[in-house]
Design a protein around this motif. Structure first.
Motif, PDB file in Angstrom:
ATOM      1  N   CYS A  66       0.841  -1.189   0.000  1.00 44.19           N
ATOM      2  CA  CYS A  66       0.000   0.000   0.000  1.00 44.19           C
ATOM      3  C   CYS A  66       0.882   1.248   0.000  1.00 44.19           C
ATOM      4  O   CYS A  66       1.909   1.293   0.674  1.00 44.19           O
ATOM      5  CB  CYS A  66      -0.892  -0.010   1.243  1.00 44.19           C
ATOM      6  SG  CYS A  66      -2.110   1.301   1.316  1.00 44.19           S
ATOM      7  N   ASP A  67       0.460   2.234  -0.741  1.00 49.34           N
ATOM      8  CA  ASP A  67       1.142   3.520  -0.740  1.00 49.34           C
ATOM      9  C   ASP A  67       1.062   4.090   0.681  1.00 49.34           C
ATOM     10  O   ASP A  67      -0.020   4.143   1.264  1.00 49.34           O
ATOM     11  CB  ASP A  67       0.448   4.460  -1.730  1.00 49.34           C
ATOM     12  CG  ASP A  67       1.138   5.785  -1.837  1.00 49.34           C
ATOM     13  OD1 ASP A  67       1.072   6.560  -0.866  1.00 49.34           O
ATOM     14  OD2 ASP A  67       1.735   6.049  -2.888  1.00 49.34           O
ATOM     15  N   PRO A  68       2.198   4.501   1.257  1.00 47.88           N
ATOM     16  CA  PRO A  68       2.170   5.024   2.624  1.00 47.88           C
ATOM     17  C   PRO A  68       1.195   6.179   2.819  1.00 47.88           C
ATOM     18  O   PRO A  68       0.645   6.350   3.909  1.00 47.88           O
ATOM     19  CB  PRO A  68       3.617   5.470   2.866  1.00 47.88           C
ATOM     20  CG  PRO A  68       4.427   4.638   1.938  1.00 47.88           C
ATOM     21  CD  PRO A  68       3.557   4.440   0.721  1.00 47.88           C
ATOM     22  N   ILE A  69       0.957   6.959   1.784  1.00 49.57           N
ATOM     23  CA  ILE A  69       0.009   8.074   1.891  1.00 49.57           C
ATOM     24  C   ILE A  69      -1.420   7.550   2.064  1.00 49.57           C
ATOM     25  O   ILE A  69      -2.207   8.111   2.817  1.00 49.57           O
ATOM     26  CB  ILE A  69       0.125   9.006   0.668  1.00 49.57           C
ATOM     27  CG1 ILE A  69       1.501   9.668   0.662  1.00 49.57           C
ATOM     28  CG2 ILE A  69      -0.986  10.045   0.644  1.00 49.57           C
ATOM     29  CD1 ILE A  69       1.845  10.411  -0.601  1.00 49.57           C
ATOM     30  N   MET A  70      -1.767   6.467   1.388  1.00 47.69           N
ATOM     31  CA  MET A  70      -3.100   5.866   1.497  1.00 47.69           C
ATOM     32  C   MET A  70      -3.285   5.095   2.800  1.00 47.69           C
ATOM     33  O   MET A  70      -4.410   4.929   3.275  1.00 47.69           O
ATOM     34  CB  MET A  70      -3.345   4.871   0.346  1.00 47.69           C
ATOM     35  CG  MET A  70      -3.540   5.464  -1.003  1.00 47.69           C
ATOM     36  SD  MET A  70      -3.795   4.151  -2.237  1.00 47.69           S
ATOM     37  CE  MET A  70      -5.394   3.513  -1.764  1.00 47.69           C
ATOM     38  N   LEU A  75      -6.549   2.556   7.102  1.00 45.70           N
ATOM     39  CA  LEU A  75      -6.614   1.951   8.437  1.00 45.70           C
ATOM     40  C   LEU A  75      -7.793   2.473   9.250  1.00 45.70           C
ATOM     41  O   LEU A  75      -8.136   1.887  10.271  1.00 45.70           O
ATOM     42  CB  LEU A  75      -5.297   2.178   9.187  1.00 45.70           C
ATOM     43  CG  LEU A  75      -4.102   1.404   8.625  1.00 45.70           C
ATOM     44  CD1 LEU A  75      -2.816   1.825   9.330  1.00 45.70           C
ATOM     45  CD2 LEU A  75      -4.323  -0.094   8.737  1.00 45.70           C
ATOM     46  N   MET A  76      -8.410   3.547   8.792  1.00 43.43           N
ATOM     47  CA  MET A  76      -9.599   4.084   9.465  1.00 43.43           C
ATOM     48  C   MET A  76     -10.871   3.354   9.002  1.00 43.43           C
ATOM     49  O   MET A  76     -11.926   3.515   9.598  1.00 43.43           O
ATOM     50  CB  MET A  76      -9.730   5.583   9.177  1.00 43.43           C
ATOM     51  CG  MET A  76      -8.487   6.383   9.457  1.00 43.43           C
ATOM     52  SD  MET A  76      -8.355   7.142  11.047  1.00 43.43           S
ATOM     53  CE  MET A  76      -9.814   8.051  11.243  1.00 43.43           C
ATOM     54  N   GLY A  79     -12.397  -3.277   8.799  1.00 44.97           N
ATOM     55  CA  GLY A  79     -11.830  -4.477   8.208  1.00 44.97           C
ATOM     56  C   GLY A  79     -10.405  -4.343   7.719  1.00 44.97           C
ATOM     57  O   GLY A  79      -9.845  -5.303   7.191  1.00 44.97           O
ATOM     58  N   PHE A  80      -9.779  -3.175   7.899  1.00 46.14           N
ATOM     59  CA  PHE A  80      -8.394  -2.969   7.484  1.00 46.14           C
ATOM     60  C   PHE A  80      -7.523  -2.775   8.722  1.00 46.14           C
ATOM     61  O   PHE A  80      -7.917  -2.083   9.656  1.00 46.14           O
ATOM     62  CB  PHE A  80      -8.267  -1.767   6.546  1.00 46.14           C
ATOM     63  CG  PHE A  80      -8.921  -2.010   5.215  1.00 46.14           C
ATOM     64  CD1 PHE A  80      -8.224  -2.649   4.199  1.00 46.14           C
ATOM     65  CD2 PHE A  80     -10.231  -1.620   4.988  1.00 46.14           C
ATOM     66  CE1 PHE A  80      -8.828  -2.894   2.973  1.00 46.14           C
ATOM     67  CE2 PHE A  80     -10.847  -1.859   3.769  1.00 46.14           C
ATOM     68  CZ  PHE A  80     -10.139  -2.501   2.757  1.00 46.14           C
ATOM     69  N   PHE A  81      -6.320  -3.388   8.688  1.00 41.93           N
ATOM     70  CA  PHE A  81      -5.457  -3.432   9.860  1.00 41.93           C
ATOM     71  C   PHE A  81      -4.000  -3.229   9.443  1.00 41.93           C
ATOM     72  O   PHE A  81      -3.632  -3.501   8.301  1.00 41.93           O
ATOM     73  CB  PHE A  81      -5.578  -4.803  10.546  1.00 41.93           C
ATOM     74  CG  PHE A  81      -6.986  -5.140  10.917  1.00 41.93           C
ATOM     75  CD1 PHE A  81      -7.509  -4.737  12.127  1.00 41.93           C
ATOM     76  CD2 PHE A  81      -7.792  -5.845  10.038  1.00 41.93           C
ATOM     77  CE1 PHE A  81      -8.820  -5.042  12.472  1.00 41.93           C
ATOM     78  CE2 PHE A  81      -9.108  -6.150  10.367  1.00 41.93           C
ATOM     79  CZ  PHE A  81      -9.624  -5.740  11.585  1.00 41.93           C
ATOM     80  N   PRO A  82      -3.155  -2.793  10.411  1.00 43.40           N
ATOM     81  CA  PRO A  82      -1.724  -2.794  10.111  1.00 43.40           C
ATOM     82  C   PRO A  82      -1.329  -4.196   9.660  1.00 43.40           C
ATOM     83  O   PRO A  82      -1.831  -5.191  10.184  1.00 43.40           O
ATOM     84  CB  PRO A  82      -1.075  -2.428  11.455  1.00 43.40           C
ATOM     85  CG  PRO A  82      -2.152  -1.687  12.193  1.00 43.40           C
ATOM     86  CD  PRO A  82      -3.441  -2.334  11.766  1.00 43.40           C
ATOM     87  N   ALA A  83      -0.460  -4.282   8.698  1.00 43.53           N
ATOM     88  CA  ALA A  83      -0.108  -5.574   8.097  1.00 43.53           C
ATOM     89  C   ALA A  83       0.340  -6.574   9.138  1.00 43.53           C
ATOM     90  O   ALA A  83       1.173  -6.268   9.991  1.00 43.53           O
ATOM     91  CB  ALA A  83       0.970  -5.387   7.052  1.00 43.53           C
ATOM     92  N   TYR A  84      -0.214  -7.775   9.043  1.00 39.73           N
ATOM     93  CA  TYR A  84       0.221  -8.858   9.906  1.00 39.73           C
ATOM     94  C   TYR A  84       1.466  -9.482   9.293  1.00 39.73           C
ATOM     95  O   TYR A  84       1.471  -9.884   8.130  1.00 39.73           O
ATOM     96  CB  TYR A  84      -0.876  -9.923  10.062  1.00 39.73           C
ATOM     97  CG  TYR A  84      -0.388 -11.110  10.838  1.00 39.73           C
ATOM     98  CD1 TYR A  84      -0.185 -11.023  12.205  1.00 39.73           C
ATOM     99  CD2 TYR A  84      -0.065 -12.291  10.199  1.00 39.73           C
ATOM    100  CE1 TYR A  84       0.298 -12.084  12.928  1.00 39.73           C
ATOM    101  CE2 TYR A  84       0.419 -13.376  10.910  1.00 39.73           C
ATOM    102  CZ  TYR A  84       0.606 -13.271  12.273  1.00 39.73           C
ATOM    103  OH  TYR A  84       1.108 -14.326  12.977  1.00 39.73           O
ATOM    104  N   SER A  93      -3.245  -5.236   5.952  1.00 41.19           N
ATOM    105  CA  SER A  93      -4.046  -6.462   5.975  1.00 41.19           C
ATOM    106  C   SER A  93      -5.516  -6.103   5.879  1.00 41.19           C
ATOM    107  O   SER A  93      -5.974  -5.155   6.527  1.00 41.19           O
ATOM    108  CB  SER A  93      -3.824  -7.246   7.277  1.00 41.19           C
ATOM    109  OG  SER A  93      -2.533  -7.797   7.339  1.00 41.19           O
ATOM    110  N   ALA A  94      -6.246  -6.861   5.069  1.00 48.83           N
ATOM    111  CA  ALA A  94      -7.696  -6.694   4.964  1.00 48.83           C
ATOM    112  C   ALA A  94      -8.351  -8.011   5.355  1.00 48.83           C
ATOM    113  O   ALA A  94      -7.955  -9.080   4.866  1.00 48.83           O
ATOM    114  CB  ALA A  94      -8.093  -6.317   3.543  1.00 48.83           C
ATOM    115  N   ALA A  95      -9.322  -7.935   6.248  1.00 50.46           N
ATOM    116  CA  ALA A  95     -10.055  -9.127   6.663  1.00 50.46           C
ATOM    117  C   ALA A  95     -10.965  -9.589   5.524  1.00 50.46           C
ATOM    118  O   ALA A  95     -11.592  -8.775   4.845  1.00 50.46           O
ATOM    119  CB  ALA A  95     -10.878  -8.830   7.912  1.00 50.46           C
TER     120      ALA A  95
END
Length: 124
Positions: A66-70, A75-76, A79-84, A93-95
């Motif tokens: 993921c682009d760091p800007i996105m 993450l807000m 279903g989206f989380f800091p990468a596992y 990471s996306a559930a």
């Protein structure tokens, strides 16, 4: 979006087959570019607690570059989380349990594919 739906979409959209690189983790699937063999998606099953979720059990996830800007805005989203188990500065990471919107997963999949393609590469 379920894991099966995502894996079918990846195969149809990016013309790539799943790779199962780890004998000890046969449910983990890597999707790579045909040209440079770089990963653009990784599906796996992780404990919900690894994502900071209070419920027990496990969940299928996909890790995408993921682009760091996105990253901050994604993450807000539900279903989206800091990468596992990957760089949290460049992966997310996306559930795959319906909590992350399917169209947003597809958008991030395109971003991940393009970010890992190398110069002058196109889909396929």
């Amino acid at each position: 979006m379920t894991r099966a739906e995502l894996e079918k979409y990846i195969g149809e959209t990016y013309n790539t087959d799943p790779d199962y690189p780890w004998e000890d983790t046969p449910q983990a699937t890597v999707f790579r570019h045909r040209s440079n063999r770089k990963w653009f998606a990784l599906t796996m099953t992780v404990g919900r607690d690894r994502l900071g979720l209070p419920e027990g059990g496990s969940v299928d996830v996909v890790n995408l570059k993921c682009d760091p800007i996105m990253l901050g805005s994604m993450l807000m989203e539900p279903g989206f989380f800091p990468a596992y188990h990957m760089s949290k500065a460049h992966w997310i990471s996306a559930a795959l349990d319906g909590s992350a919107e399917g169209e947003k997963i597809k958008l991030l999949l395109d971003v991940s594919y393009e970010m890992t393609a190398g110069k002058g590469r196109i889909k396929g």
